[in-house]
Motif scaffolding. Sequence first.
Motif, PDB file in Angstrom:
ATOM      1  N   PRO A  37       0.831  -1.211   0.000  1.00  0.00           N
ATOM      2  CA  PRO A  37       0.000   0.000   0.000  1.00  0.00           C
ATOM      3  C   PRO A  37       0.866   1.262   0.000  1.00  0.00           C
ATOM      4  CG  PRO A  37      -0.482  -1.430   1.894  1.00  0.00           C
ATOM      5  CD  PRO A  37       0.795  -1.891   1.295  1.00  0.00           C
ATOM      6  N   ILE A  39       0.532   5.247   0.682  1.00  0.00           N
ATOM      7  CA  ILE A  39      -0.398   6.249   1.216  1.00  0.00           C
ATOM      8  C   ILE A  39       0.263   7.618   1.162  1.00  0.00           C
ATOM      9  CG2 ILE A  39      -1.530   4.563   2.705  1.00  0.00           C
ATOM     10  CD1 ILE A  39       0.053   5.851   5.039  1.00  0.00           C
ATOM     11  N   GLY A  40      -0.411   8.604   1.669  1.00  0.00           N
ATOM     12  CA  GLY A  40       0.181   9.933   1.744  1.00  0.00           C
ATOM     13  C   GLY A  40      -0.437  10.928   0.778  1.00  0.00           C
ATOM     14  N   HIS A  43      -2.063  13.556   2.775  1.00  0.00           N
ATOM     15  CA  HIS A  43      -1.301  14.046   3.927  1.00  0.00           C
ATOM     16  C   HIS A  43      -1.413  15.567   4.013  1.00  0.00           C
ATOM     17  CE1 HIS A  43       1.631  14.256   7.020  1.00  0.00           C
ATOM     18  NE2 HIS A  43       2.504  14.887   6.295  1.00  0.00           N
ATOM     19  N   GLU A  47      -0.863  16.988  12.369  1.00  0.00           N
ATOM     20  CA  GLU A  47      -0.090  16.984  13.612  1.00  0.00           C
ATOM     21  C   GLU A  47       0.798  18.224  13.696  1.00  0.00           C
ATOM     22  OE1 GLU A  47       1.972  13.271  14.048  1.00  0.00           O
ATOM     23  OE2 GLU A  47       0.114  12.134  14.092  1.00  0.00           O
ATOM     24  N   LYS A  48       1.350  18.623  12.572  1.00  0.00           N
ATOM     25  CA  LYS A  48       2.198  19.820  12.551  1.00  0.00           C
ATOM     26  C   LYS A  48       1.343  21.072  12.716  1.00  0.00           C
ATOM     27  CE  LYS A  48       6.284  21.781  11.712  1.00  0.00           C
ATOM     28  NZ  LYS A  48       7.416  21.563  12.612  1.00  0.00           N
ATOM     29  N   ARG A 349       0.077  14.057  18.856  1.00  0.00           N
ATOM     30  CA  ARG A 349       0.239  12.882  18.026  1.00  0.00           C
ATOM     31  C   ARG A 349      -1.078  12.125  17.984  1.00  0.00           C
ATOM     32  NH1 ARG A 349       2.075   9.226  14.464  1.00  0.00           N
ATOM     33  NH2 ARG A 349       2.280   7.130  15.284  1.00  0.00           N
ATOM     34  N   ARG A 351      -2.816   8.539  17.031  1.00  0.00           N
ATOM     35  CA  ARG A 351      -2.594   7.144  16.680  1.00  0.00           C
ATOM     36  C   ARG A 351      -3.850   6.703  15.936  1.00  0.00           C
ATOM     37  NH1 ARG A 351      -4.636   2.002  16.508  1.00  0.00           N
ATOM     38  NH2 ARG A 351      -3.144   0.469  17.154  1.00  0.00           N
ATOM     39  N   PHE A 355      -4.638   3.732   9.881  1.00  0.00           N
ATOM     40  CA  PHE A 355      -3.240   3.724   9.467  1.00  0.00           C
ATOM     41  C   PHE A 355      -2.603   2.367   9.769  1.00  0.00           C
ATOM     42  CE2 PHE A 355       1.207   4.426  10.774  1.00  0.00           C
ATOM     43  CZ  PHE A 355       1.717   5.095   9.681  1.00  0.00           C
ATOM     44  N   VAL A 356      -2.850   1.890  10.990  1.00  0.00           N
ATOM     45  CA  VAL A 356      -2.296   0.602  11.397  1.00  0.00           C
ATOM     46  C   VAL A 356      -2.931  -0.524  10.582  1.00  0.00           C
ATOM     47  CG1 VAL A 356      -1.879  -0.895  13.359  1.00  0.00           C
ATOM     48  CG2 VAL A 356      -2.013   1.554  13.697  1.00  0.00           C
ATOM     49  N   VAL A 358      -4.202  -0.427   7.521  1.00  0.00           N
ATOM     50  CA  VAL A 358      -3.684  -0.492   6.150  1.00  0.00           C
ATOM     51  C   VAL A 358      -2.316  -1.161   6.155  1.00  0.00           C
ATOM     52  CG1 VAL A 358      -3.052   0.839   4.116  1.00  0.00           C
ATOM     53  CG2 VAL A 358      -4.963   1.556   5.480  1.00  0.00           C
ATOM     54  N   GLY A 359      -1.558  -0.931   7.230  1.00  0.00           N
ATOM     55  CA  GLY A 359      -0.249  -1.563   7.336  1.00  0.00           C
ATOM     56  C   GLY A 359      -0.337  -3.079   7.356  1.00  0.00           C
ATOM     57  N   VAL A 387      -5.803   8.037   7.788  1.00  0.00           N
ATOM     58  CA  VAL A 387      -4.554   7.319   7.527  1.00  0.00           C
ATOM     59  C   VAL A 387      -3.423   8.328   7.310  1.00  0.00           C
ATOM     60  CG1 VAL A 387      -3.378   5.788   5.928  1.00  0.00           C
ATOM     61  CG2 VAL A 387      -5.736   5.339   6.536  1.00  0.00           C
ATOM     62  N   ASP A 388      -3.701   9.334   6.506  1.00  0.00           N
ATOM     63  CA  ASP A 388      -2.644  10.267   6.128  1.00  0.00           C
ATOM     64  C   ASP A 388      -2.509  11.458   7.074  1.00  0.00           C
ATOM     65  OD1 ASP A 388      -2.283   8.649   4.013  1.00  0.00           O
ATOM     66  OD2 ASP A 388      -3.333   9.901   2.575  1.00  0.00           O
ATOM     67  N   ARG A 389      -3.610  11.864   7.649  1.00  0.00           N
ATOM     68  CA  ARG A 389      -3.668  13.040   8.522  1.00  0.00           C
ATOM     69  C   ARG A 389      -3.034  14.255   7.875  1.00  0.00           C
ATOM     70  NH1 ARG A 389      -0.282  10.476  12.115  1.00  0.00           N
ATOM     71  NH2 ARG A 389      -0.286   8.985  10.460  1.00  0.00           N
TER      72      ARG A 389
ATOM     73  N   TRP B 108       5.169   0.475  10.303  1.00  0.00           N
ATOM     74  CA  TRP B 108       4.786   1.757   9.690  1.00  0.00           C
ATOM     75  C   TRP B 108       5.043   2.939  10.606  1.00  0.00           C
ATOM     76  CZ3 TRP B 108       0.274   2.244   5.780  1.00  0.00           C
ATOM     77  CH2 TRP B 108       0.524   1.382   4.705  1.00  0.00           C
ATOM     78  N   LEU B 131       4.473   8.920   4.114  1.00  0.00           N
ATOM     79  CA  LEU B 131       3.505  10.000   3.957  1.00  0.00           C
ATOM     80  C   LEU B 131       4.011  11.079   3.005  1.00  0.00           C
ATOM     81  CD1 LEU B 131       2.524  10.317   7.704  1.00  0.00           C
ATOM     82  CD2 LEU B 131       1.049   9.472   5.908  1.00  0.00           C
TER      83      LEU B 131
END
Lengths: 389, 156
Positions: A37, A39-40, A43, A47-48, A349, A351, A355-356, A358-359, A387-389, B108, B131
């Motif tokens: 997969p 992703i991104g 994105h 978080e930033k 952050r 969680r 995201f997990v 898809v991993g 997933v991407d946040r 990941w 990402l």
Amino acid sequence: METRSMTLNMGPQHPATHGVLRIQLELEGETVLKAYPIIGYLHTGIEKTAESKHYRKVIPLTDRMDYLAPMSNNLGYCLAMEKLLEIEVPEKAQWARVCLTELTRINSHLVWVGTHALDIGAMSMMLYGFREREKILGIYELVSGQRMMSTYFRIGGLAEDIPPDFDTRVREILDLFPSRYDEYEDLLTNNPIWRNRTIGVAKISPEDALSSGLTGPLLRACGFKHDLRKANPYSSYDKFDFDIPTNDGCDVYARYLVRLEEMRQSLRIIRQALDGMPEGPFVADAPGIVLPPKERVLSEMEALIFHFKIITEGFCPPEGEVYQGIESPKGEIGFYIVSDGSPYPYRMRVRPPSFVHVGALDKMCRGGLLADVIAAIGSIDIVLGEVDR
Amino acid sequence: MSHSSKLVEQLTAAFPEKVTKIELSPEQDAVLVESIIVRDFFKYLKDNDSMKFDYLSSLSGVDAVEHLEVVYHISSTVNKQKLTVKVKLPTEKPEIDTICDIYRAADWFEREICELYGINIKNHPDLRPLLLPEDWDEGPPMRKGWTGRDFIVKPE
């Protein structure tokens, strides 16, 4: 004879990937050797971004991650902040939160059952799922004025008191939905095509599931009776009576059964929340953190000052850090917040459960057929915004 | 003495001088672990009978300016325990061993902190950007003081 595997690119604009997910598949004939997969694409650096927002201005950002479960995300963040600030949330707010997050769970599962069934070929489910979801969006609009990005929860409680006709409107849902769930079951549970497409598909062993960090319905469909609402109760969940559905199938069908039963359990919780809804304030009494009511702002000097200070300067929680995980419709969504004593989060952050999940997609798809990748993606119920946040 | 602080004591006793107790909040057990023993430490957490930490819930990076931190939130579904594990790394050339073969969930998460914080994960099987775009050349964006195109710096 020499054989070679074929690489196939699925997505990012594939309708069955539920957003912009790209999967590089290595195939031998129709059998998947490897799924990678990528992703991104969505994105957005939430978080930033959060690091340059006042604490209360982070709440709308959380809506925009898992846009199918905005209230759950709000709740996770607000609970983490309340832990950091040591605020006691009034009982009424807690019960209203439970009621709304359970509605959110149904909302998310309805979209899941609709789109997942559509992917596999049961087209009519999409229409039914979205028909019922409309009722829940109506409740969102009733309480917050917004149908999707509700931002209704605040640090310390709710943005406003629940409206008077909230109770009757939610009870309409309680009366209507059980028969609608029966309809879904009639359409899918014993449908031979549905069963053929889902039973034994995208299996993952319980050990792998736990080690891969799967949570929520995916973990429960591997036979683990693990639910943060019971394991680590928050927001008065320990006062509600409900069951945790599990299934030992470990496959797509088991996940379907678990989610369907969860929707029924959610109705049970909502009914209890409505019946026992306590009286009292809807937001904690925490001057300097919670905005004072508007009528006091217009008549009292002190309230006006607090209002002005919260809006312009924010508030400074004590130095420290906190991790709060809650059971969102998709699994454990955790918020890890580090405070340096300034009005901005030093680090926020998230969680994200999807995201997990898809991993772990590779693990589920290996050895299966190409067409089953679609069923696997549907069964993990991903929202790429999260997933991407 | 509560049951949970016994956990921290057992860990500090098992890895003397390499694992130290840190105070985050009364109900939160937390330890600081030297980066060289990370793998042994997590193997111990997972396999020791009194530990059985089987579920890594989250792995985060934090830039504390004078050093970098990797924070693991880990719990045990068997013994119903929770633990926060912190590892401090230098800002220059930060490196940490992978634990993705011990906890698959770390795979990941580690890729994420690798690209967002510039922390090199040793022996990780695949460190392609997750990402960020493949041609990203503006440095790890989650570091404090990072500025890139269109990034609006926080008001003072």
